[in-house]
Design a protein around this motif. Structure first.
Motif, PDB file in Angstrom:
ATOM      1  N   VAL A  38       1.451  -4.885   1.386  1.00 47.75           N
ATOM      2  CA  VAL A  38       2.008  -4.785   2.735  1.00 47.75           C
ATOM      3  C   VAL A  38       2.606  -3.396   2.890  1.00 47.75           C
ATOM      4  CG1 VAL A  38       3.584  -5.748   4.436  1.00 47.75           C
ATOM      5  CG2 VAL A  38       2.405  -7.261   2.822  1.00 47.75           C
ATOM      6  N   SER A  39       1.873  -2.558   3.591  1.00 46.23           N
ATOM      7  CA  SER A  39       2.289  -1.191   3.848  1.00 46.23           C
ATOM      8  C   SER A  39       2.922  -1.151   5.243  1.00 46.23           C
ATOM      9  CB  SER A  39       1.079  -0.257   3.731  1.00 46.23           C
ATOM     10  OG  SER A  39       1.442   1.085   3.948  1.00 46.23           O
ATOM     11  N   SER A  40       2.478  -0.253   6.076  1.00 50.76           N
ATOM     12  CA  SER A  40       3.020  -0.106   7.423  1.00 50.76           C
ATOM     13  C   SER A  40       2.069   0.770   8.218  1.00 50.76           C
ATOM     14  CB  SER A  40       4.392   0.571   7.357  1.00 50.76           C
ATOM     15  OG  SER A  40       4.830   0.952   8.642  1.00 50.76           O
ATOM     16  N   ALA A  41       2.120   0.644   9.538  1.00 57.86           N
ATOM     17  CA  ALA A  41       1.381   1.578  10.376  1.00 57.86           C
ATOM     18  C   ALA A  41       1.886   2.999  10.126  1.00 57.86           C
ATOM     19  CB  ALA A  41       1.535   1.195  11.847  1.00 57.86           C
ATOM     20  N   ALA A  59       2.115   6.283   0.252  1.00 50.09           N
ATOM     21  CA  ALA A  59       1.787   6.185  -1.175  1.00 50.09           C
ATOM     22  C   ALA A  59       1.172   4.827  -1.483  1.00 50.09           C
ATOM     23  CB  ALA A  59       3.036   6.426  -2.019  1.00 50.09           C
ATOM     24  N   GLN A  60       1.706   3.755  -0.899  1.00 51.36           N
ATOM     25  CA  GLN A  60       1.107   2.433  -1.096  1.00 51.36           C
ATOM     26  C   GLN A  60      -0.338   2.425  -0.604  1.00 51.36           C
ATOM     27  OE1 GLN A  60       3.835  -0.059   1.141  1.00 51.36           O
ATOM     28  NE2 GLN A  60       4.479  -1.072  -0.753  1.00 51.36           N
ATOM     29  N   LEU A  61      -0.576   3.036   0.549  1.00 49.31           N
ATOM     30  CA  LEU A  61      -1.939   3.105   1.086  1.00 49.31           C
ATOM     31  C   LEU A  61      -2.856   3.860   0.133  1.00 49.31           C
ATOM     32  CD1 LEU A  61      -4.118   2.728   3.223  1.00 49.31           C
ATOM     33  CD2 LEU A  61      -3.134   4.703   4.436  1.00 49.31           C
ATOM     34  N   SER A  62      -2.383   4.959  -0.422  1.00 48.63           N
ATOM     35  CA  SER A  62      -3.195   5.717  -1.382  1.00 48.63           C
ATOM     36  C   SER A  62      -3.532   4.879  -2.604  1.00 48.63           C
ATOM     37  CB  SER A  62      -2.465   6.995  -1.806  1.00 48.63           C
ATOM     38  OG  SER A  62      -2.376   7.889  -0.729  1.00 48.63           O
ATOM     39  N   VAL A  63      -2.561   4.125  -3.090  1.00 48.48           N
ATOM     40  CA  VAL A  63      -2.814   3.227  -4.227  1.00 48.48           C
ATOM     41  C   VAL A  63      -3.881   2.198  -3.846  1.00 48.48           C
ATOM     42  CG1 VAL A  63      -1.782   1.396  -5.648  1.00 48.48           C
ATOM     43  CG2 VAL A  63      -0.564   3.554  -5.316  1.00 48.48           C
ATOM     44  N   ALA A  64      -3.755   1.612  -2.662  1.00 45.84           N
ATOM     45  CA  ALA A  64      -4.729   0.610  -2.218  1.00 45.84           C
ATOM     46  C   ALA A  64      -6.122   1.210  -2.110  1.00 45.84           C
ATOM     47  CB  ALA A  64      -4.303   0.014  -0.874  1.00 45.84           C
ATOM     48  N   SER A  80      -4.914  -3.560   2.237  1.00 46.31           N
ATOM     49  CA  SER A  80      -3.625  -3.025   2.675  1.00 46.31           C
ATOM     50  C   SER A  80      -3.359  -3.539   4.089  1.00 46.31           C
ATOM     51  CB  SER A  80      -3.600  -1.494   2.621  1.00 46.31           C
ATOM     52  OG  SER A  80      -4.612  -0.940   3.420  1.00 46.31           O
ATOM     53  N   VAL A  81      -2.100  -3.883   4.342  1.00 49.78           N
ATOM     54  CA  VAL A  81      -1.684  -4.444   5.624  1.00 49.78           C
ATOM     55  C   VAL A  81      -0.769  -3.438   6.306  1.00 49.78           C
ATOM     56  CG1 VAL A  81      -0.590  -6.410   6.767  1.00 49.78           C
ATOM     57  CG2 VAL A  81      -1.818  -6.742   4.608  1.00 49.78           C
ATOM     58  N   HIS A  82      -1.003  -3.201   7.609  1.00 53.24           N
ATOM     59  CA  HIS A  82      -0.301  -2.140   8.338  1.00 53.24           C
ATOM     60  C   HIS A  82       0.339  -2.656   9.622  1.00 53.24           C
ATOM     61  CE1 HIS A  82      -2.086   0.714   5.575  1.00 53.24           C
ATOM     62  NE2 HIS A  82      -3.147  -0.051   5.646  1.00 53.24           N
ATOM     63  N   PRO A  83       1.421  -3.418   9.481  1.00 56.37           N
ATOM     64  CA  PRO A  83       2.090  -3.912  10.692  1.00 56.37           C
ATOM     65  C   PRO A  83       2.890  -2.812  11.395  1.00 56.37           C
ATOM     66  CG  PRO A  83       3.230  -4.681   8.730  1.00 56.37           C
ATOM     67  CD  PRO A  83       2.023  -3.934   8.258  1.00 56.37           C
TER      68      PRO A  83
END
Length: 161
Positions: A38-41, A59-64, A80-83
């Motif tokens: 669960v990342s973010s927009a 950074a979480q998105l890059s890992v995903a 990856s989730v981007h709320p």
């Protein structure tokens, strides 16, 4: 430091702990397991006041993105989730911790936690690379990546220093 430890290092620690079990289990419906981050927009475009938070989400998105490729041959899905702004106590808690008001305005898109959870459940049932619960935000953030100078100007007008 706390944001980095929680959002990035905590994510990596959970994945590291879960991977051996995923690798050991047999495939079911074509997959051995699924990692949902669960990342973010804001992983795609930082906003004023939330720069450090946005950096940890990026950074979480890059890992995903890396893990999706690294684990594909092992049949482990990575989503990856981007709320966007979700109706929770997050903004109030963040403001109290940072002693700054998070830049939330009445015009910001808002979604319920149930809506985000429903979109996540769909992606778990049928794995996909990314989930953007608020569809228009995906378009807006894609445009922001294409014309960053214009978007900078819009954001500067919204968040005057």
């Amino acid at each position: 430091d706390a944001l980095l430890r929680t959002n990035l290092l905590g994510t990596i620690a959970c994945i590291t702990a879960a991977l051996p079990g995923m690798r050991a289990q047999p495939e079911r419906d074509g997959w051995r397991g699924q990692i949902v981050i669960v990342s973010s927009a804001l992983a795609r475009r930082a906003s004023p006041i939330a720069g450090a938070y946005s950096a940890t989400k990026a950074a979480q998105l890059s890992v995903a993105e890396a893990l999706r490729i690294e684990l594909a041959s092992e049949r482990i899905a990575v989503t990856s989730v981007h709320p966007v702004h979700t109706e929770t106590e997050f903004h109030e808690v963040a403001a109290a911790v940072s002693a700054k008001r998070w830049g939330v305005s009445p015009s910001d898109p808002v979604q319920t936690a149930d809506h985000v959870a429903e979109r996540m459940l769909r992606a778990i049932a049928k794995p996909r690379p990314e989930v953007w619960p608020h569809r228009m935000s995906r378009i807006a953030f894609a445009v922001a990546g294409l014309i960053p100078g214009i978007v900078d100007g819009v954001i500067r007008r919204r968040y005057p220093t």
